[in-house]
Design a protein around this motif. Structure first.
Motif, PDB file in Angstrom:
ATOM      1  N   THR A   1       1.438   9.544  -6.320  1.00 34.11           N
ATOM      2  CA  THR A   1       1.488  10.871  -5.710  1.00 34.11           C
ATOM      3  C   THR A   1       0.713  11.904  -6.520  1.00 34.11           C
ATOM      4  O   THR A   1      -0.093  12.673  -5.974  1.00 34.11           O
ATOM      5  CB  THR A   1       2.951  11.337  -5.534  1.00 34.11           C
ATOM      6  OG1 THR A   1       3.612  10.424  -4.653  1.00 34.11           O
ATOM      7  CG2 THR A   1       3.008  12.739  -4.940  1.00 34.11           C
TER       8      THR A   1
ATOM      9  N   ARG B   1       0.835  -1.206   0.000  1.00 34.27           N
ATOM     10  CA  ARG B   1       0.000   0.000   0.000  1.00 34.27           C
ATOM     11  C   ARG B   1       0.875   1.265   0.000  1.00 34.27           C
ATOM     12  O   ARG B   1       0.597   2.208  -0.739  1.00 34.27           O
ATOM     13  CB  ARG B   1      -0.945   0.000   1.206  1.00 34.27           C
ATOM     14  CG  ARG B   1      -1.803   1.262   1.324  1.00 34.27           C
ATOM     15  CD  ARG B   1      -2.849   1.122   2.397  1.00 34.27           C
ATOM     16  NE  ARG B   1      -3.932   0.254   1.967  1.00 34.27           N
ATOM     17  CZ  ARG B   1      -4.990   0.665   1.283  1.00 34.27           C
ATOM     18  NH1 ARG B   1      -5.112   1.931   0.935  1.00 34.27           N
ATOM     19  NH2 ARG B   1      -5.929  -0.182   0.947  1.00 34.27           N
ATOM     20  N   LEU B   2       1.916   1.280   0.817  1.00 34.14           N
ATOM     21  CA  LEU B   2       2.794   2.442   0.867  1.00 34.14           C
ATOM     22  C   LEU B   2       3.511   2.646  -0.459  1.00 34.14           C
ATOM     23  O   LEU B   2       3.642   3.778  -0.940  1.00 34.14           O
ATOM     24  CB  LEU B   2       3.820   2.283   1.994  1.00 34.14           C
ATOM     25  CG  LEU B   2       3.280   2.460   3.407  1.00 34.14           C
ATOM     26  CD1 LEU B   2       4.354   2.127   4.435  1.00 34.14           C
ATOM     27  CD2 LEU B   2       2.776   3.887   3.614  1.00 34.14           C
ATOM     28  N   ARG B   3       3.954   1.555  -1.067  1.00 34.17           N
ATOM     29  CA  ARG B   3       4.610   1.661  -2.376  1.00 34.17           C
ATOM     30  C   ARG B   3       3.652   2.218  -3.419  1.00 34.17           C
ATOM     31  O   ARG B   3       4.012   3.079  -4.219  1.00 34.17           O
ATOM     32  CB  ARG B   3       5.119   0.284  -2.810  1.00 34.17           C
ATOM     33  CG  ARG B   3       5.783   0.295  -4.163  1.00 34.17           C
ATOM     34  CD  ARG B   3       6.209  -1.091  -4.593  1.00 34.17           C
ATOM     35  NE  ARG B   3       6.592  -1.084  -5.997  1.00 34.17           N
ATOM     36  CZ  ARG B   3       6.827  -2.178  -6.703  1.00 34.17           C
ATOM     37  NH1 ARG B   3       6.733  -3.377  -6.139  1.00 34.17           N
ATOM     38  NH2 ARG B   3       7.155  -2.097  -7.975  1.00 34.17           N
TER      39      ARG B   3
ATOM     40  N   TYR C   1      -2.999  11.339  -6.133  1.00 33.79           N
ATOM     41  CA  TYR C   1      -3.504  11.765  -4.827  1.00 33.79           C
ATOM     42  C   TYR C   1      -3.569  13.284  -4.723  1.00 33.79           C
ATOM     43  O   TYR C   1      -4.508  13.831  -4.142  1.00 33.79           O
ATOM     44  CB  TYR C   1      -2.651  11.178  -3.696  1.00 33.79           C
ATOM     45  CG  TYR C   1      -3.138   9.818  -3.257  1.00 33.79           C
ATOM     46  CD1 TYR C   1      -4.322   9.703  -2.524  1.00 33.79           C
ATOM     47  CD2 TYR C   1      -2.467   8.672  -3.610  1.00 33.79           C
ATOM     48  CE1 TYR C   1      -4.788   8.456  -2.130  1.00 33.79           C
ATOM     49  CE2 TYR C   1      -2.936   7.424  -3.231  1.00 33.79           C
ATOM     50  CZ  TYR C   1      -4.100   7.323  -2.488  1.00 33.79           C
ATOM     51  OH  TYR C   1      -4.578   6.094  -2.109  1.00 33.79           O
ATOM     52  N   GLU C   2      -2.593  13.971  -5.283  1.00 33.20           N
ATOM     53  CA  GLU C   2      -2.636  15.433  -5.263  1.00 33.20           C
ATOM     54  C   GLU C   2      -3.867  15.939  -6.014  1.00 33.20           C
ATOM     55  O   GLU C   2      -4.540  16.876  -5.571  1.00 33.20           O
ATOM     56  CB  GLU C   2      -1.355  15.990  -5.885  1.00 33.20           C
ATOM     57  CG  GLU C   2      -0.138  15.824  -5.001  1.00 33.20           C
ATOM     58  CD  GLU C   2       1.133  16.291  -5.658  1.00 33.20           C
ATOM     59  OE1 GLU C   2       1.100  16.657  -6.862  1.00 33.20           O
ATOM     60  OE2 GLU C   2       2.188  16.285  -4.983  1.00 33.20           O
TER      61      GLU C   2
ATOM     62  N   GLU D   1       0.889   4.059  -2.862  1.00 31.73           N
ATOM     63  CA  GLU D   1       0.591   5.464  -2.557  1.00 31.73           C
ATOM     64  C   GLU D   1       1.704   6.386  -3.050  1.00 31.73           C
ATOM     65  O   GLU D   1       1.449   7.458  -3.599  1.00 31.73           O
ATOM     66  CB  GLU D   1       0.375   5.640  -1.049  1.00 31.73           C
ATOM     67  CG  GLU D   1      -0.940   5.059  -0.560  1.00 31.73           C
ATOM     68  CD  GLU D   1      -1.079   5.115   0.948  1.00 31.73           C
ATOM     69  OE1 GLU D   1      -0.072   5.407   1.637  1.00 31.73           O
ATOM     70  OE2 GLU D   1      -2.191   4.848   1.447  1.00 31.73           O
ATOM     71  N   ASN D   2       2.945   5.962  -2.873  1.00 36.79           N
ATOM     72  CA  ASN D   2       4.074   6.765  -3.345  1.00 36.79           C
ATOM     73  C   ASN D   2       4.080   6.874  -4.869  1.00 36.79           C
ATOM     74  O   ASN D   2       4.392   7.931  -5.419  1.00 36.79           O
ATOM     75  CB  ASN D   2       5.401   6.171  -2.853  1.00 36.79           C
ATOM     76  CG  ASN D   2       5.626   6.386  -1.367  1.00 36.79           C
ATOM     77  OD1 ASN D   2       5.106   7.333  -0.789  1.00 36.79           O
ATOM     78  ND2 ASN D   2       6.386   5.503  -0.740  1.00 36.79           N
ATOM     79  N   ALA D   3       3.735   5.790  -5.534  1.00 37.45           N
ATOM     80  CA  ALA D   3       3.708   5.792  -7.002  1.00 37.45           C
ATOM     81  C   ALA D   3       2.568   6.648  -7.545  1.00 37.45           C
ATOM     82  O   ALA D   3       2.639   7.130  -8.674  1.00 37.45           O
ATOM     83  CB  ALA D   3       3.589   4.361  -7.522  1.00 37.45           C
TER      84      ALA D   3
END
Length: 197
Positions: free
Chosen positions: A187, A179-181, A190-191, A183-185
């Protein structure tokens, strides 16, 4: 993609954001309806500005504003996974039925994704033109009532989309690390999501 000339509004249908339900509710109030061909139904902002905007302007339909809906990025990806796992796609190259959601995510993030995970990005759908022309309005999928109120106000009658074309239920759990990977991908996505109304 739907356009109402009277209300001077073009709805750009990002996939997996309730677009079929919105189309059913909104299309009766529109002059231009592109719904059968996926490339036309889900026309991106840049394509709209390049091809549709000049046509509309040359026809006297100037000052058309654009609106779209964005879904929380991981929820959006999970919806694609569920949709491509439906029985109608059994045996088709797009089927995700044999994949876990984590496998689907790994494919999505790879440089050469497997066919089921080739689905683009919300941030690409809404990417502004080189001249900086972006969407006029962007609403969040989880605030559909606000979007419905917006459409209703623009056309002067209630627009209340029903739930249709709902994807089947599947396990879409992710480990914390994956999930963290992801979310980082995502970005940029999400913005964009956080900037929506």
């Amino acid at each position: 993609m739907l356009v109402t000339l009277r209300a001077k509004l073009a709805y750009l249908a990002m996939p997996k954001t309730g677009s079929t339900a919105i189309e059913e509710a909104f299309a009766p109030h529109c002059d231009i309806i592109m719904s059968k061909n996926p490339a036309m139904k889900h026309m991106r902002l840049r394509k709209f500005e390049r091809f549709m905007r000049p046509l509309l302007n040359n026809s006297g339909a100037t000052e058309i504003e654009t609106v779209a809906i964005i879904r929380e990025p991981i929820d959006w990806l999970a919806s694609w996974y569920r949709y491509r796992g439906r029985p109608e796609l059994d045996g088709h190259p797009n089927s995700s039925k044999a994949m876990t959601f984590e496998t689907f995510v790994f494919e999505y993030l790879s440089e050469r994704p497997a066919q089921p995970a080739r689905i683009g990005r919300p941030s690409k759908f809404a990417q502004p033109t080189d001249a900086g022309v972006g969407l006029t309005y962007l609403y969040r999928y989880d605030r559909m009532e606000s979007f419905s109120a917006f459409l209703s106000d623009r056309v002067g009658t209630n627009i209340l989309p029903d739930r249709v074309n709902v994807s089947p239920s599947r396990n879409v759990d992710l480990s914390r690390a994956v999930r963290l990977r992801l979310e980082n991908a995502l970005t940029a996505d999400y913005e964009l999501y956080e900037s929506a109304l």
